[in-house]
Design a protein around this motif. Structure first.
Motif, PDB file in Angstrom:
ATOM      1  N   PRO A 382     -38.670  11.201  21.870  1.00 33.14           N
ATOM      2  CA  PRO A 382     -38.417  12.154  22.805  1.00 33.14           C
ATOM      3  C   PRO A 382     -37.778  13.455  22.211  1.00 33.14           C
ATOM      4  O   PRO A 382     -37.157  13.425  21.120  1.00 33.14           O
ATOM      5  N   VAL A 383     -37.639  14.164  23.278  1.00 30.87           N
ATOM      6  CA  VAL A 383     -36.529  15.375  23.077  1.00 30.87           C
ATOM      7  C   VAL A 383     -35.319  14.876  23.661  1.00 30.87           C
ATOM      8  O   VAL A 383     -35.294  14.145  24.860  1.00 30.87           O
ATOM      9  N   LEU A 384     -34.233  15.113  23.100  1.00 27.70           N
ATOM     10  CA  LEU A 384     -32.878  14.778  23.724  1.00 27.70           C
ATOM     11  C   LEU A 384     -31.711  15.811  23.422  1.00 27.70           C
ATOM     12  O   LEU A 384     -31.758  16.639  22.565  1.00 27.70           O
ATOM     13  N   TYR A 385     -30.503  15.751  24.214  1.00 28.09           N
ATOM     14  CA  TYR A 385     -29.370  16.192  23.765  1.00 28.09           C
ATOM     15  C   TYR A 385     -28.504  15.568  23.115  1.00 28.09           C
ATOM     16  O   TYR A 385     -28.164  14.513  23.297  1.00 28.09           O
ATOM     17  N   VAL A 386     -28.083  15.918  21.819  1.00 32.92           N
ATOM     18  CA  VAL A 386     -26.830  15.238  21.109  1.00 32.92           C
ATOM     19  C   VAL A 386     -25.621  15.813  21.535  1.00 32.92           C
ATOM     20  O   VAL A 386     -25.321  17.080  21.769  1.00 32.92           O
ATOM     21  N   VAL A 387     -24.802  14.825  22.139  1.00 34.28           N
ATOM     22  CA  VAL A 387     -23.581  15.150  22.993  1.00 34.28           C
ATOM     23  C   VAL A 387     -22.289  14.726  22.209  1.00 34.28           C
ATOM     24  O   VAL A 387     -21.278  15.013  22.686  1.00 34.28           O
ATOM     25  N   ALA A 388     -22.321  13.758  21.345  1.00 33.18           N
ATOM     26  CA  ALA A 388     -21.389  13.199  20.534  1.00 33.18           C
ATOM     27  C   ALA A 388     -21.487  13.258  19.092  1.00 33.18           C
ATOM     28  O   ALA A 388     -22.767  12.810  18.753  1.00 33.18           O
ATOM     29  N   ASP A 389     -20.579  13.303  18.086  1.00 30.81           N
ATOM     30  CA  ASP A 389     -20.735  13.012  16.693  1.00 30.81           C
ATOM     31  C   ASP A 389     -20.832  11.790  16.003  1.00 30.81           C
ATOM     32  O   ASP A 389     -20.839  10.791  17.163  1.00 30.81           O
ATOM     33  N   SER A 390     -21.007  11.620  14.866  1.00 27.98           N
ATOM     34  CA  SER A 390     -20.912  10.162  14.388  1.00 27.98           C
ATOM     35  C   SER A 390     -19.808   9.605  14.722  1.00 27.98           C
ATOM     36  O   SER A 390     -19.788   8.262  14.548  1.00 27.98           O
ATOM     37  N   ASN A 391     -18.763  10.317  15.028  1.00 27.53           N
ATOM     38  CA  ASN A 391     -17.596   9.421  15.338  1.00 27.53           C
ATOM     39  C   ASN A 391     -17.364   8.980  16.705  1.00 27.53           C
ATOM     40  O   ASN A 391     -16.410   8.625  17.266  1.00 27.53           O
ATOM     41  N   LYS A 392     -18.547   9.304  17.492  1.00 32.94           N
ATOM     42  CA  LYS A 392     -18.619   9.175  18.885  1.00 32.94           C
ATOM     43  C   LYS A 392     -17.661  10.045  19.837  1.00 32.94           C
ATOM     44  O   LYS A 392     -17.277   9.846  20.820  1.00 32.94           O
ATOM     45  N   GLN A 393     -17.327  11.296  19.212  1.00 31.44           N
ATOM     46  CA  GLN A 393     -16.450  12.416  19.874  1.00 31.44           C
ATOM     47  C   GLN A 393     -17.440  13.426  20.381  1.00 31.44           C
ATOM     48  O   GLN A 393     -18.457  13.559  19.884  1.00 31.44           O
TER      49      GLN A 393
END
Length: 435
Positions: A382-393
């Motif tokens: 899908p198309v998505l929005y990335v909202v948190a980095d690999s540290n889940k921040q």
């Protein structure tokens, strides 16, 4: 075989039939595959890690992979066989999917397939769907007040609650799915009747049922638990521990609901079947009639499926919500003893997608995203929005299209969905992304 790393004890092997067959023969419990050269979600294997116990599994590995990683020191405590666990059919052939869809469709209608337009969604459709969702809530509340006061109610009043949603589902199903998921991130428990109506409508569209039947199934989904209105408030607490007598009282909501609906003029028969059978389960372990697999109607089975799915992803005081993909896996496992139920669940997965719009997912990079637009032909991309980095921040929001060539798993730094997460995971509230 070439050692991959002595620390883990993994081994890398090209997928060669003869080599793997010999390896399986030499290992008492089979060879344990721990990693593939492509996303697990794009293969027919339901679990990340499994023992090779048959030639058919070797054939599947050769079909979908060039390299696999195995753990020669792994000892299984539970024997898992692919034969006893149906695979999720996201990679099934187009011909097989179409055959099963038509087969299920014939269980519900004898009319010709209705051709719905191919979705061409824009960002504005999210707002329109959200408006239809809010309107449905207001209309539902009016309907419940009328029913609670024993005022005259016609079937047209019930259809009026879901018709705006049905129109949006017909044109842009993902936008309505998005509204249902975002509704749960705010106050999912109170809006379950609307989301079950939405799942029914989306499923009906996928099966190419005529618009009138789509609306009727949505009405059934809306009123599955209408009988709960007649129960004592103390029986509606999510965290209540019921006595045997109280359990029987809660189960009576099916009969109470049917009594309410029978007073409605021209109420659709298919919706009556849905309310009557939505708590029946495979093997005759449900209620109120303890119907076995072949005694349940297709609409009743559909109602039971969407009701269970919605409970799983909503959660309650006794159980944390599941990611949609996890809920689908549980439903598929529970259906394995019934070919009809397995067919139903597999087709529901095709209709909704394992990662529906509005759901929270984790990427191969460790980053967290929220699914936006989904292509019915490539649900896993899908198309998505990335909202948190690999540290889940939290991070600056960026849009990513997983369908693009640069996200091919065979390419360096490729991105793909590793797993889904439940509503509200990591404190993420996706509503602002689609406002």
């Amino acid at each position: 075989m070439v050692p991959r790393g002595s620390l883990w004890g993994y081994m890398e092997t090209s997928v060669n039939k003869e080599l793997l067959a010999v390896a399986v023969q030499r290992l008492e419990l089979g060879m344990f595959v721990v990693e593939l050269d492509r996303p697990w979600s794009e293969t027919p294997f339901r679990f990340q890690g499994f023992e090779i116990l048959s030639q058919s599994e070797i054939d599947l590995l050769q079909t979908f992979c060039k390299t696999v990683y195995v753990d020669p020191n792994f000892t299984s405590t539970v024997t898992i066989t692919r034969e006893s666990l149906p695979v999720i059919s996201n990679i099934d052939s187009t011909e097989a999917l179409e055959h099963n869809r038509l087969r299920l469709r014939r269980m519900l209608t004898d009319t010709d397939p209705h051709e719905y337009p191919k979705p061409q969604m824009s960002r504005g459709d999210f707002k329109t769907a959200a408006g239809a969702y809010k309107y449905a809530i207001a209309q539902r509340d009016r309907l419940l007040r009328a029913l609670g006061r024993n005022k005259p109610v016609r079937a047209a009043h019930c259809r009026g609650v879901v018709e705006a949603i049905a129109v949006r589902v017909a044109d842009h199903p993902d936008s309505v799915i998005n509204a249902a998921m975002l509704g749960k991130s705010r106050d999912g428990r109170s809006e379950r009747s609307i989301s079950t109506a939405i799942w029914c409508a989306v499923f009906a569209r996928y099966l190419q049922l005529p618009p009138q039947q789509l609306v009727d199934l949505a009405v059934g989904g809306l009123l599955l638990d209408i009988g709960m209105q007649k129960l004592a408030p103390t029986l509606l607490d999510d965290d209540a521990v019921y006595s045997k007598r109280q359990k029987l009282a809660v189960q009576a909501h099916v009969r109470l609901g049917l009594d309410m609906l029978e007073r409605i003029q021209d109420f659709p028969k298919v919706a009556i079947e849905m309310v009557s059978e939505h708590q029946e389960r495979p093997g005759g372990i449900g209620y109120p009639a303890r119907k076995d697999n072949e005694q349940r109607g297709a609409a009743g089975m559909l109602a039971g499926l969407v009701d269970q799915f919605d409970v799983m992803i909503t959660g309650n005081a006794r159980r944390e919500p599941l990611a949609p993909s996890e809920a689908m896996g549980e439903l598929l496992s529970a259906a394995e003893d019934s070919a009809r139920d397995t067919l139903l669940v597999e087709q529901f997965i095709q209709a909704v997608g394992r990662f529906p719009s509005g759901s929270i997912v984790e990427l191969s990079s460790g980053e967290i995203g929220v699914v936006s637009l989904s292509d019915p032909e490539r649900r896993l991309r899908p198309v998505l929005y990335v909202v948190a980095d690999s540290n889940k921040q939290p991070t600056s929001v960026r849009e990513v299209d997983l369908k693009s060539g640069k996200h091919d798993p065979s390419k360096p730094k490729a991105l793909w969905i590793v797993r889904g997460h439940p509503i509200g995971a990591f404190g993420i509230r996706p509503g602002a992304l689609f406002g």
